[in-house]
Structure formats: structure tokens, C-alpha cells
Design a protein around this motif. Structure first.
Motif: not given
Length: 346
Positions: A26-36, A151-169
Motif C-alpha cells: 500500500a505504501l508503494l502504491a501511495q508513492n512512498e519508498t519501501v525496502a524489501f 543502501n546509502r550510495s557508495g556503501r556496500p550493498s545490504p544483504t540483511t534488513a539490519g544493513h538497511v536500517k543502519e543506512d536508511l532508518n
């Protein structure tokens, strides 16, 4: 911004019944950003038809806007609305590798996708991820989803949700935690708009696998010459870099230990990226065991975890073993070279 975080078991029978899936879609359909999660790395999704949604992706990542995004779809029927035609080679490749870690470049249909998502190009990269959580979200959202690595641009790509939270929370609307990813390096990007398919980015599907399906496959000159202008998403700028400078050593493990010792004489801390075969050899301040050399798929799967781990190790410099650039090793070396800024010690 508050970032919602949902946990989803990818092994359940019917993901579509999960309220977390419905909320994320629903958030994607509402034009928000979601990591998966996908089978390669975590992606940061936004509605590929909406310019504002796509701009939120670039803003959250700090990604240059001239760097096009890969579009993710849940079924092949979605291609009809966004590409001009499907070449015979692409049809064979989709049959063989979709869903999976293969992005195919098509000529796009005008007016159907955000110009920001495709960086104004007349082509578009599309893939169908091989991950039940990703597919469930894509189906439920009902839109094609632009999704670079989360991930934040330039950083190592995320392979866990924890990596995403570290960069984009706090920078995105939501994170769907579906556990660690599998392949570990991003998808192969293959341009099928010409007579001979061209690899623009090596990844989870190897050149050898592609050629077994469609015959001759070429490689983009930019892969061999960093002065050439890359034409693929994710290849134009320095990527995957840990905080400390990284050097790839094309030599023996004894040579790597010499380099570590030289750093120690200067009062600096040195880290080593190695494999299980050499686990006990190095005397360094931090050694990360990145899979097994005898099975390069395991190296690919843990490469980004390795690069991120050095950030909390306190080392001043990192030395990495090199790997044979064959099969998935080509993707491993491509990512290492980008992370090292092409710094190689012979």
C-alpha cells in the motif's frame, strides 16, 4: 520520518495474507519508498510510474540522478505496458532465468515510466526477482517498482534488513525484514537491444550460463576499461566501499602478510579479507573469512557482509585476496575493484 519495520517469514504458504505485505504494498502504491529482500540484495522500492516516488529513492540513497534504476515486476504480462518489444533472445533468457538474478535491457515504451527512473534513456532494465516476499509485495502493489540496492550510495550493498536500517532508518517509509538474502551480489545486467546480447554488469547469472541459452554474448568495454562510460545501473560511480581504503593484492598470502606487517611498523591497524582455506594463516588486526575459495558462490554471498564488517573493526587499511574472474568470480572481482577504487597491488 518514522520508518516502519515488518518481519515476514518467507516460508509461509500464503504471503499475500500477511498484513505486513499489504501494508508495504500500500505504501508503494501511495508513492512512498519501501525496502524489501530479493534473492540478491535488499532493494529500495518506489512506484516506477511516478516521478515523485522515484525522486524519494534518489534522495534517500544520496544517489546521482543520472544513474538509472532497475524496474522490478511480478509477471511477464507487465512487460507489455512498458517495453516496445521483446527480442527473441530476451524471450529465451526470461524462460531460462526468470524469476532470478538477471536484468534485461529493453527499448522502453514512451510515457509509461518515470523519466527520472530511466535517467532519460530510451532503454530500461527490468527483472523479476526470485524471492517470495519480493514477488508478493510486487503483485500486491499493482505497479512496476524501481528498486536499486537499499543502501546509502557508495556503501556496500545490504544483504540483511539490519544493513538497511543502519543506512536508511528515518529516511524511508518502511523496511520488510525477510531474513538474509542468498546470492549476495546484484543481478547480471544484459543488454538485449542489439543483435548480440551484451553484459553491462556481471552478477548472479554467469556469461557461461547465458551463452548456453542464446549463444554468443559480448561484454561491455567499460567492464575492462574504467575510462569507458558505463551504460548499466549501478556501474557509473564508486560503489560498495568500506570506510577504510581497500587494496586488492594479486599475489601470495605471504605477500599480503608482508603488507600487514609494514602497516604495523607504521603504527597502523590492518585488516585482511580472505577465505576459509587461509583462515589461520594471517596475523592481522581483523581478518574476515569470506566464504570458501573452492566454492565462489559462498564468497559472493558474504562479500558485502565482509566489507561492512571492516567498518566496525577499527582498521586503517584493508588488504583483500583476489579471485579468478570466471563464472561468479567475475562478479566478485567487479565489485571488489569498485570497492577498492581499482587499487591493485601486484
Amino acid at each position: 520520518m518514522k520508518t516502519e519495520i515488518w518481519s515476514v517469514d518467507k516460508n509461509v504458504d500464503s504471503l499475500n495474507d500477511y498484513p505486513q505485505i499489504k501494508q508495504a504494498a500500500a505504501l508503494l502504491a501511495q508513492n512512498e519508498t519501501v525496502a524489501f529482500p530479493t534473492e540478491t540484495v535488499y532493494g529500495l522500492g518506489g512506484n516506477a510510474r511516478n516521478d515523485e516516488a522515484v525522486k524519494k529513492i534518489f534522495e534517500a540513497k544520496g544517489r546521482p540522478s543520472d544513474n538509472p534504476l532497475i524496474i522490478h515486476i511480478a509477471d511477464r504480462e507487465q512487460l507489455e505496458g512498458i517495453v516496445e518489444s521483446v527480442p527473441a533472445s530476451a524471450d529465451k533468457l526470461m524462460e531460462a532465468f526468470w524469476p532470478g538474478p538477471l536484468t534485461i535491457i529493453f527499448n522502453k515504451k514512451d510515457g509509461q515510466l518515470s523519466e527520472t527512473a530511466t535517467a532519460g534513456l530510451n532503454t530500461v532494465g527490468i527483472r523479476m526477482p526470485d524471492h517470495p516476499v519480493a514477488l508478493a509485495i510486487l503483485r500486491e502493489s499493482g505497479v512496476p517498482v524501481a528498486a536499486p540496492s537499499a543502501n546509502r550510495s557508495g556503501r556496500p550493498s545490504p544483504t540483511t534488513a539490519g544493513h538497511v536500517k543502519e543506512d536508511l532508518n528515518g529516511r524511508i517509509a518502511g523496511i520488510v525484514d525477510g531474513g538474509p538474502t542468498g546470492v549476495g551480489v546484484e543481478s547480471t545486467v544484459l543488454d538485449c537491444t542489439g543483435e548480440i546480447p551484451v553484459i553491462l554488469r556481471p552478477g548472479g547469472v554467469t556469461k557461461e550460463q547465458l551463452e548456453r541459452v542464446v549463444g554468443e554474448v559480448a561484454a561491455d568495454p567499460a567492464l575492462a576499461d574504467e575510462k569507458e562510460a558505463p551504460r548499466s545501473p549501478g556501474m557509473k560511480y564508486r560503489h560498495y566501499a568500506p570506510d577504510a581504503p581497500l587494496y586488492i593484492v594479486e599475489g601470495t598470502r605471504e605477500r599480503i602478510q608482508e603488507l600487514v606487517n609494514e602497516q604495523h611498523t607504521e603504527g597502523l591497524k590492518a585488516g585482511v579479507l580472505t577465505t576459509a582455506e587461509n583462515e589461520k594463516f594471517y596475523d592481522s588486526d581483523f581478518t574476515f573469512i569470506c566464504g570458501k575459495r573452492a566454492n565462489l558462490e559462498t564468497v559472493a554471498a558474504s562479500l558485502y557482509e565482509a566489507l561492512r564488517s571492516f567498518n566496525s573493526s577499527g582498521v586503517d587499511v584493508i588488504f583483500s585476496e583476489s579471485f579468478p574472474a570466471e563464472g561468479v568470480g567475475e562478479a566478485i572481482m567487479n565489485r571488489l575493484l569498485k570497492a577498492a577504487g581499482h587499487r591493485i597491488i601486484k
